[in-house]
Design a protein around this motif. Structure first.
Motif, PDB file in Angstrom:
ATOM      1  N   ASP A  93       0.827  -1.204   0.000  1.00  0.00           N
ATOM      2  CA  ASP A  93       0.000   0.000   0.000  1.00  0.00           C
ATOM      3  C   ASP A  93       0.864   1.257   0.000  1.00  0.00           C
ATOM      4  O   ASP A  93       0.579   2.216  -0.722  1.00  0.00           O
ATOM      5  CB  ASP A  93      -0.925  -0.007   1.218  1.00  0.00           C
ATOM      6  N   VAL A  94       1.914   1.249   0.829  1.00  0.00           N
ATOM      7  CA  VAL A  94       2.830   2.404   0.877  1.00  0.00           C
ATOM      8  C   VAL A  94       3.455   2.620  -0.494  1.00  0.00           C
ATOM      9  O   VAL A  94       3.448   3.738  -1.041  1.00  0.00           O
ATOM     10  CB  VAL A  94       3.960   2.190   1.906  1.00  0.00           C
ATOM     11  N   GLU A  95       4.010   1.556  -1.052  1.00  0.00           N
ATOM     12  CA  GLU A  95       4.718   1.659  -2.324  1.00  0.00           C
ATOM     13  C   GLU A  95       3.778   2.103  -3.445  1.00  0.00           C
ATOM     14  O   GLU A  95       4.154   2.905  -4.303  1.00  0.00           O
ATOM     15  CB  GLU A  95       5.366   0.311  -2.652  1.00  0.00           C
ATOM     16  N   GLY A  96       2.542   1.598  -3.409  1.00  0.00           N
ATOM     17  CA  GLY A  96       1.569   2.009  -4.413  1.00  0.00           C
ATOM     18  C   GLY A  96       1.263   3.489  -4.337  1.00  0.00           C
ATOM     19  O   GLY A  96       1.178   4.175  -5.356  1.00  0.00           O
ATOM     20  N   ALA A  97       1.099   4.000  -3.113  1.00  0.00           N
ATOM     21  CA  ALA A  97       0.817   5.427  -2.931  1.00  0.00           C
ATOM     22  C   ALA A  97       1.984   6.285  -3.397  1.00  0.00           C
ATOM     23  O   ALA A  97       1.790   7.336  -4.032  1.00  0.00           O
ATOM     24  CB  ALA A  97       0.493   5.708  -1.465  1.00  0.00           C
ATOM     25  N   LEU A  98       3.201   5.841  -3.092  1.00  0.00           N
ATOM     26  CA  LEU A  98       4.379   6.608  -3.505  1.00  0.00           C
ATOM     27  C   LEU A  98       4.478   6.693  -5.025  1.00  0.00           C
ATOM     28  O   LEU A  98       4.752   7.757  -5.590  1.00  0.00           O
ATOM     29  CB  LEU A  98       5.648   5.972  -2.929  1.00  0.00           C
ATOM     30  N   VAL A  99       4.256   5.568  -5.702  1.00  0.00           N
ATOM     31  CA  VAL A  99       4.321   5.554  -7.170  1.00  0.00           C
ATOM     32  C   VAL A  99       3.201   6.407  -7.757  1.00  0.00           C
ATOM     33  O   VAL A  99       3.405   7.146  -8.727  1.00  0.00           O
ATOM     34  CB  VAL A  99       4.237   4.116  -7.710  1.00  0.00           C
ATOM     35  N   ALA A 100       2.008   6.326  -7.154  1.00  0.00           N
ATOM     36  CA  ALA A 100       0.867   7.087  -7.661  1.00  0.00           C
ATOM     37  C   ALA A 100       0.952   8.570  -7.316  1.00  0.00           C
ATOM     38  O   ALA A 100       0.209   9.382  -7.871  1.00  0.00           O
ATOM     39  CB  ALA A 100      -0.429   6.506  -7.112  1.00  0.00           C
ATOM     40  N   GLY A 101       1.843   8.921  -6.378  1.00  0.00           N
ATOM     41  CA  GLY A 101       2.033  10.322  -6.031  1.00  0.00           C
ATOM     42  C   GLY A 101       0.964  10.892  -5.121  1.00  0.00           C
ATOM     43  O   GLY A 101       0.717  12.107  -5.133  1.00  0.00           O
ATOM     44  N   VAL A 102       0.324  10.024  -4.307  1.00  0.00           N
ATOM     45  CA  VAL A 102      -0.715  10.497  -3.391  1.00  0.00           C
ATOM     46  C   VAL A 102      -0.242  10.331  -1.950  1.00  0.00           C
ATOM     47  O   VAL A 102       0.716   9.611  -1.677  1.00  0.00           O
ATOM     48  CB  VAL A 102      -2.035   9.726  -3.606  1.00  0.00           C
ATOM     49  N   ASP A 103      -0.913  11.001  -1.036  1.00  0.00           N
ATOM     50  CA  ASP A 103      -0.582  10.872   0.383  1.00  0.00           C
ATOM     51  C   ASP A 103      -0.879   9.453   0.866  1.00  0.00           C
ATOM     52  O   ASP A 103      -1.698   8.738   0.275  1.00  0.00           O
ATOM     53  CB  ASP A 103      -1.373  11.881   1.212  1.00  0.00           C
ATOM     54  N   PHE A 104      -0.231   9.085   1.972  1.00  0.00           N
ATOM     55  CA  PHE A 104      -0.449   7.755   2.540  1.00  0.00           C
ATOM     56  C   PHE A 104      -0.574   7.853   4.045  1.00  0.00           C
ATOM     57  O   PHE A 104       0.199   8.544   4.712  1.00  0.00           O
ATOM     58  CB  PHE A 104       0.701   6.811   2.200  1.00  0.00           C
ATOM     59  N   GLY A 151       0.306  -5.171   9.033  1.00  0.00           N
ATOM     60  CA  GLY A 151       1.700  -4.842   8.771  1.00  0.00           C
ATOM     61  C   GLY A 151       2.351  -4.246  10.007  1.00  0.00           C
ATOM     62  O   GLY A 151       1.693  -3.592  10.814  1.00  0.00           O
ATOM     63  N   THR A 152       3.639  -4.463  10.175  1.00  0.00           N
ATOM     64  CA  THR A 152       4.341  -3.883  11.322  1.00  0.00           C
ATOM     65  C   THR A 152       4.770  -2.455  11.005  1.00  0.00           C
ATOM     66  O   THR A 152       4.958  -2.088   9.831  1.00  0.00           O
ATOM     67  CB  THR A 152       5.582  -4.703  11.683  1.00  0.00           C
ATOM     68  N   LYS A 153       4.952  -1.651  12.049  1.00  0.00           N
ATOM     69  CA  LYS A 153       5.423  -0.278  11.830  1.00  0.00           C
ATOM     70  C   LYS A 153       6.798  -0.276  11.174  1.00  0.00           C
ATOM     71  O   LYS A 153       7.097   0.581  10.334  1.00  0.00           O
ATOM     72  CB  LYS A 153       5.467   0.483  13.158  1.00  0.00           C
ATOM     73  N   GLU A 154       7.636  -1.230  11.556  1.00  0.00           N
ATOM     74  CA  GLU A 154       8.972  -1.321  10.959  1.00  0.00           C
ATOM     75  C   GLU A 154       8.872  -1.540   9.446  1.00  0.00           C
ATOM     76  O   GLU A 154       9.554  -0.874   8.662  1.00  0.00           O
ATOM     77  CB  GLU A 154       9.748  -2.470  11.607  1.00  0.00           C
ATOM     78  N   GLU A 155       8.010  -2.471   9.041  1.00  0.00           N
ATOM     79  CA  GLU A 155       7.816  -2.744   7.611  1.00  0.00           C
ATOM     80  C   GLU A 155       7.284  -1.511   6.889  1.00  0.00           C
ATOM     81  O   GLU A 155       7.750  -1.161   5.802  1.00  0.00           O
ATOM     82  CB  GLU A 155       6.822  -3.903   7.460  1.00  0.00           C
ATOM     83  N   LEU A 156       6.320  -0.850   7.502  1.00  0.00           N
ATOM     84  CA  LEU A 156       5.700   0.313   6.880  1.00  0.00           C
ATOM     85  C   LEU A 156       6.675   1.481   6.775  1.00  0.00           C
ATOM     86  O   LEU A 156       6.745   2.161   5.746  1.00  0.00           O
ATOM     87  CB  LEU A 156       4.457   0.714   7.678  1.00  0.00           C
ATOM     88  N   ARG A 157       7.452   1.717   7.831  1.00  0.00           N
ATOM     89  CA  ARG A 157       8.456   2.785   7.790  1.00  0.00           C
ATOM     90  C   ARG A 157       9.515   2.503   6.725  1.00  0.00           C
ATOM     91  O   ARG A 157       9.937   3.403   5.997  1.00  0.00           O
ATOM     92  CB  ARG A 157       9.142   2.930   9.152  1.00  0.00           C
ATOM     93  N   ARG A 158       9.945   1.263   6.666  1.00  0.00           N
ATOM     94  CA  ARG A 158      10.967   0.881   5.693  1.00  0.00           C
ATOM     95  C   ARG A 158      10.491   1.131   4.267  1.00  0.00           C
ATOM     96  O   ARG A 158      11.280   1.475   3.388  1.00  0.00           O
ATOM     97  CB  ARG A 158      11.338  -0.584   5.898  1.00  0.00           C
ATOM     98  N   ALA A 159       9.199   0.981   4.047  1.00  0.00           N
ATOM     99  CA  ALA A 159       8.638   1.206   2.711  1.00  0.00           C
ATOM    100  C   ALA A 159       8.440   2.685   2.408  1.00  0.00           C
ATOM    101  O   ALA A 159       8.223   3.050   1.253  1.00  0.00           O
ATOM    102  CB  ALA A 159       7.310   0.467   2.585  1.00  0.00           C
ATOM    103  N   GLY A 160       8.500   3.534   3.442  1.00  0.00           N
ATOM    104  CA  GLY A 160       8.384   4.974   3.207  1.00  0.00           C
ATOM    105  C   GLY A 160       7.249   5.655   3.932  1.00  0.00           C
ATOM    106  O   GLY A 160       7.032   6.856   3.753  1.00  0.00           O
ATOM    107  N   ALA A 161       6.509   4.938   4.783  1.00  0.00           N
ATOM    108  CA  ALA A 161       5.408   5.557   5.525  1.00  0.00           C
ATOM    109  C   ALA A 161       5.943   6.464   6.620  1.00  0.00           C
ATOM    110  O   ALA A 161       6.926   6.137   7.286  1.00  0.00           O
ATOM    111  CB  ALA A 161       4.514   4.488   6.139  1.00  0.00           C
TER     112      ALA A 161
END
Length: 219
Positions: free
Chosen positions: A173-184, A192-202
């Protein structure tokens, strides 16, 4: 209260619905039917969210053919009973109504096949709150989150990227939002864990549905 965003896009599993029991019980059933060992809980948990066929190959080392067979076994149980081992997170139904009242258009971008997505949303009585439903194809393999986000935006009539937010609980979900250029906003109350989400860019987290409400409907 006015919605902070013009379009709010939700993942389903782990964001709108607490669906882990039904998914994991069906994964275990399919693995047993395949004669495969059940992975440890920390690996099994990763099956929640991504397309099932991809997870079978990634986490169980299956060939595409084996993964297709496992997806068929998974659906055998999931369509019979697994989809009912599920509930809306407390406060979600009210949040959706308030977002609509606040002027937002609502959409999904889910890796669940669309027929299953519609069935679950109808069961919980929330489908009428949504303006667009973007979901995975029927084969359990192909699902591009950025493409689904774009479909969701188009289905809601379009908007500037700055006026759109994606809400989900996995790195997909994070990666999709980043590619689409929208907020997340990370639904860190999900799977998902916070560590996983942060690592992806959240960098924006909602640990509860109430915290998500505050981010979407500022007073």
């Amino acid at each position: 209260m006015k919605s902070r965003y013009q379009i709010v896009i939700f993942d389903l599993d782990g964001t709108l619905c607490e669906s882990g029991d039904g998914i994991l019980n069906s994964v275990k059933y399919a693995l047993e039917k395949m004669g495969c060992p059940v992975p440890p809980p920390e690996v099994l948990r990763k099956f929640i969210g991504p397309p099932m066929g991809q997870s079978c190959q990634k986490y169980c080392g299956m060939t595409p053919e084996q993964a297709a067979e496992m997806v068929a076994f998974y659906r055998e149980r999931y369509h019979a009973i697994g989809w009912l081992e599920n509930r809306l997170y407390p406060g979600i139904a009210e949040l959706l109504k308030d977002l609509k009242a606040g002027g937002a258009k609502l959409a999904t971008a889910s890796s669940k096949p669309k027929a299953a997505l519609v069935r679950i949303m109808e069961h919980f009585g929330i489908i009428e709150d949504f303006d667009a439903l973007a979901a995975a194809g029927p084969d359990g393999f192909h699902s591009s989150k950025p493409e689904m986000i774009e479909q969701a935006i188009a289905g809601c009539g379009g908007a500037d990227q700055r006026d759109v937010v994606m809400i989900g609980d996995t790195h997909f979900d994070v990666e999709g939002a980043l590619v689409a250029g929208v907020d997340f906003i990370a639904a860190s109350y999900g799977y998902g864990t916070k560590e996983e989400l942060r690592r992806a860019g959240a960098n924006c987290f909602a640990d509860t549905v109430e915290a998500l409400r505050v981010l979407l409907l500022p007073s």
